[in-house]
Design an enzyme around this catalytic site. Structure first.
Site, mmCIF file in Angstrom:
data_model
loop_
_atom_site.group_PDB
_atom_site.id
_atom_site.type_symbol
_atom_site.label_atom_id
_atom_site.label_comp_id
_atom_site.label_asym_id
_atom_site.label_seq_id
_atom_site.Cartn_x
_atom_site.Cartn_y
_atom_site.Cartn_z
ATOM 1 C CE LYS A 172 34.505 39.316 -62.850
ATOM 2 N NZ LYS A 172 33.614 39.616 -64.057
ATOM 3 N N GLY A 186 26.085 43.741 -67.535
ATOM 4 C CA GLY A 186 25.465 44.770 -68.509
ATOM 5 C C GLY A 186 23.871 45.368 -68.504
ATOM 6 C CG ASN A 235 31.628 47.920 -64.484
ATOM 7 O OD1 ASN A 235 31.663 47.528 -64.987
ATOM 8 N ND2 ASN A 235 31.408 49.485 -64.701
ATOM 9 C CB THR A 236 26.397 48.126 -66.009
ATOM 10 O OG1 THR A 236 27.425 47.648 -67.041
ATOM 11 C CG2 THR A 236 25.562 48.938 -67.145
ATOM 12 C CB ALA A 275 26.717 39.359 -64.779
ATOM 13 N N GLY A 276 24.054 42.168 -64.058
ATOM 14 C CA GLY A 276 23.131 41.678 -64.455
ATOM 15 C C GLY A 276 22.421 42.495 -63.110
#
Length: 255
Positions: free
Chosen positions: A97, A158, A206-207, A184-185
């Site tokens: 990645k 995040g 993830n976050t 992301a986001g």
């Protein structure tokens, strides 16, 4: 659910998982299992690849999951390439990645250095999955040089703000000949469902899972969101209109 195909390899799950920010490796392991994910990404700067007892690596069963190293923290193409080659030398599969993020405040990807690194890594035999701005021109250029996916951001890493780049991502999806992974986001299962409803092939989370009150339960919720979004897309969403339209016609037995 229909399979996700990346570089000729089939995956049942359309949810990719990150491994940062979890309170412990045990919590992370349970969340990954609950998510149903088959691809798990790990920041190369956070692990000791030569140490099999590393807390993160020991919690990831590589017979069940594809370990996808990422070059998070790389500031230019040279640094990203070096990290990728270190991962391969340590025995990881040649999947990477690609992240090149010189801006420490917003962690936005550098398009020039990302393209440069992708060209080098593809020639070097890597399966490259680049993290990019939601830029349809860049996405097409990366596809033309041979990346396995494109991974446009929904909003800053995040931030949990959801898809703030919808129009551009729709353009990328419309033209893409490789899987589009929204990365992301995304902060809620509904955001993941939205991405899949739009026609994205997968999402990376993830976050939103790692910082949840119950990461395991949140991972299971994201799994359901991804599955629902994909099923809705395949079923064919109804058209949107600006005015009202009665669901029951004013004809027939009322007369």
């Amino acid at each position: 659910m229909d399979e996700l195909i990346i570089a000729g390899r089939a995956f049942r799950s359309r949810l990719l998982m990150g491994t940062g920010k979890f309170p412990s490796s045990a919590v992370m392991k349970k969340a990954i299992e609950a998510s149903g994910a088959e691809i798990v990404t790990v920041a190369l700067r956070r692990v000791e690849l030569q140490n099999p007892q590393d807390n993160i690596l020991s919690a990831i069963d590589t017979s069940r999951y594809l370990l996808l190293p990422n070059t998070s923290g790389a500031r230019d193409a040279a640094e990203a390439v070096r990290l990728a080659r270190l991962a391969r030398a340590a025995g990881c599969e040649p999947w990477i990645k690609l992240e090149v993020t010189p801006d420490p405040q917003y962690l936005l990807p550098d398009p020039v250095e990302t393209l440069k690194a992708a060209e080098i890594l593809i020639k070097d035999g890597f399966v490259v999955m680049p993290y990019i701005h939601a830029d349809p021109i860049l996405a097409k250029r990366l596809e033309d040089i041979g990346v396995a996916t494109v991974m446009p951001l929904g909003s800053p890493i995040g931030s949990n703000r959801g898809i703030r780049t919808r129009d551009a991502i729709e353009m990328i999806i419309e033209r893409a000949g490789v899987p589009v992974v929204v990365d992301a986001g995304l902060g809620a299962p509904s955001h993941a469902a939205e991405a899949l409803e739009m026609g994205a092939d997968a999402v990376l989370i993830n976050t939103a899972i790692a910082v949840a009150g119950d990461p395991e339960a949140m991972a299971a919720a994201f799994k359901k969101g991804v599955e629902a979004g994909r099923e809705a897309f395949r079923s064919g969403l109804g058209r949107t209109i600006k005015t009202a339209e009665a669901s029951s016609p004013l004809t027939g037995f009322l007369r």
